[in-house]
Design a protein around this motif. Structure first.
Motif, PDB file in Angstrom:
ATOM      1  N   LYS A  50       0.865  -1.200  -0.061  1.00 52.66           N
ATOM      2  CA  LYS A  50       0.038  -0.077  -0.070  1.00 52.66           C
ATOM      3  C   LYS A  50       0.733   1.483  -0.103  1.00 52.66           C
ATOM      4  N   LYS A  53       1.388   7.222  -3.013  1.00 52.52           N
ATOM      5  CA  LYS A  53       0.025   7.931  -3.184  1.00 52.52           C
ATOM      6  C   LYS A  53      -0.073   8.485  -4.427  1.00 52.52           C
ATOM      7  N   ASN A  54      -1.438   8.430  -4.885  1.00 52.06           N
ATOM      8  CA  ASN A  54      -1.638   8.843  -6.523  1.00 52.06           C
ATOM      9  C   ASN A  54      -1.350  10.187  -6.509  1.00 52.06           C
ATOM     10  N   ASP A  56      -1.897  14.108  -7.193  1.00 49.14           N
ATOM     11  CA  ASP A  56      -2.926  14.804  -7.175  1.00 49.14           C
ATOM     12  C   ASP A  56      -2.899  16.372  -7.771  1.00 49.14           C
ATOM     13  N   ALA A  62      -6.165  12.102  -9.017  1.00 46.09           N
ATOM     14  CA  ALA A  62      -6.423  11.724  -7.432  1.00 46.09           C
ATOM     15  C   ALA A  62      -7.541  10.783  -7.477  1.00 46.09           C
ATOM     16  N   PRO A  66      -6.546   3.593  -6.485  1.00 43.59           N
ATOM     17  CA  PRO A  66      -5.220   3.312  -6.133  1.00 43.59           C
ATOM     18  C   PRO A  66      -5.111   1.613  -6.060  1.00 43.59           C
ATOM     19  N   PRO A 316      -0.453   4.605  -7.093  1.00 38.80           N
ATOM     20  CA  PRO A 316       0.357   5.127  -6.170  1.00 38.80           C
ATOM     21  C   PRO A 316       1.910   5.325  -6.478  1.00 38.80           C
TER      22      PRO A 316
END
Ligand code: DON
Length: 352
Positions: A50, A53-54, A56, A62, A66, A316
């Motif tokens: 995980k 992060k996308n 944005d 965004a 993900p 991500p």
């Protein structure tokens, strides 16, 4: 029986054996089952990861799921080995820079890009304005220290594609992307609009590149076409096919079409190797040896020349703007398959 006659069955035997070996090995010595096994293993290993992060700064990115995760490997025989979601499209983003650079090199030669843009890593982020300032004094005195894979160089490359109108230029750009992917691609309009509404930084870069003489003509058109090319929708299978086109001397192994002259491809791969993952390109090359290119949409393509093209889509990103899962999965698969071109054939070398 003469010596010459005795050679005939030997030659026939060798040819037959070669045929059997080729049929059983589609990626430089690996069997199709071994390729699939490497893909499945990496998918299982990184599915739950995980990190990252996308992007944005382009609002539409965004909103992309993900959890999307797809892996595809295309081998010399045009076979696609895959795991996960290889059909959902994301925007190609910076991966398009490779194919627009290739279009310029194809129509104007390797020197055109080297002289007008440069083929050196900037060591700066992909959208750095400082990088433009840093190289501007060498205009006219030698090749600039820039490259077509960072935003300023990419907008310049788009401006170099020849055409009487914006439409003519676009047809060439999308045409090469289509041929490399082996299907008609389309622009994701929501991404194009979102990026057009928020790309003031790229507009500033385009204006600066004109002011310093890297862009010779209509910078607004170049920025708009660049934004459009970044919004082309692609899935993991498209991207792996595009990577494989570069892996096999410019010939798409799925369609059989010669998309780029083979003599142009090493130059394209060299810039990918030095600048494809921006300021993390050195680290990437150290661990994989593979020319590659990332996009903030979450895709990464990588090329093992003569062996395979590989792509992973997973939105991500890390701090450098490169997909976290794509980096991990490609590294694992390629190293399992012996994809690193710096390891001599026949040696079971290890990667750092
Ligand atoms: O111009 C931009 O910022 C985006 N259209 C593309 C940036 C990008 O993909 C950087 N890649 N990792």
């Amino acid at each position: 029986m003469t010596r010459g006659n005795r050679r005939v069955p030997l030659v026939a035997w060798a040819l037959a054996l070669g045929g059997v070996m080729l049929a059983g090995s589609s990626s430089g010595g690996q069997s199709p089952a071994a390729v699939q096994q490497a893909v499945d293993k990496a998918y299982a290993e990184y599915k739950a990861l995980k990190e990252g992060k996308n992007a944005d700064y382009i609002p539409a990115l965004a909103k992309v799921d993900p959890n999307l995760f797809g892996i595809a490997v295309v081998t010399a025989d045009g076979k696609v080995h895959s795991a996960g979601d290889i059909k959902t499209e994301v925007s190609i983003q910076s991966i398009s820079k490779v194919f627009t650079m290739a279009q310029v090199i194809q129509e104007q030669g390797l020197e055109s890009v080297e002289k007008q843009i440069g083929v050196d890593a900037t060591g700066a982020r992909f959208n750095s304005i400082i990088a433009v300032e840093g190289v501007r004094t060498v205009v006219g005195t030698g090749a600039p220290e820039m490259n077509p894979l960072v935003n300023p160089g990419a907008i310049s490359a788009t401006s170099m594609v020849k055409g009487a109108s914006a439409d003519d230029v676009w047809k060439k750009i999308i045409g090469l992307h289509n041929d490399a992917a082996g299907r008609q691609l389309t622009v994701l309009q929501d991404v194009y609009k979102s990026e057009s509404d928020t790309n003031q930084r790229n507009q500033a870069i385009g204006a600066l590149m004109l002011a310093y003489g890297y862009i010779k003509n209509n910078w607004q058109q170049a920025v708009d076409l660049y934004t459009r090319q970044c919004s082309i929708g692609v899935n993991a299978q498209d991207l792996a096919t595009m990577a494989a086109t570069l892996a096999f001397g410019g010939k798409n192994p799925v369609t059989g079409k010669q998309v780029l002259d083979a003599s142009r491809v090493p130059g394209v791969l060299a810039v990918m190797a030095t600048a494809g993952l921006y300021d993390d390109s050195g680290k990437w090359l150290y661990h994989t040896g593979l020319p590659a290119k990332s996009g903030v949409g979450g895709g990464i393509i990588a090329v093992s020349p003569g062996k395979f093209g590989i792509a992973v889509v997973s939105p991500p990103l890390d701090d450098a703007g490169n997909s976290v899962r794509a980096q991990r999965a490609i590294t694992a698969i390629s190293n399992t398959l012996g994809g690193n071109p710096y390891i001599p054939t026949g040696l079971k070398g290890s990667n750092p």
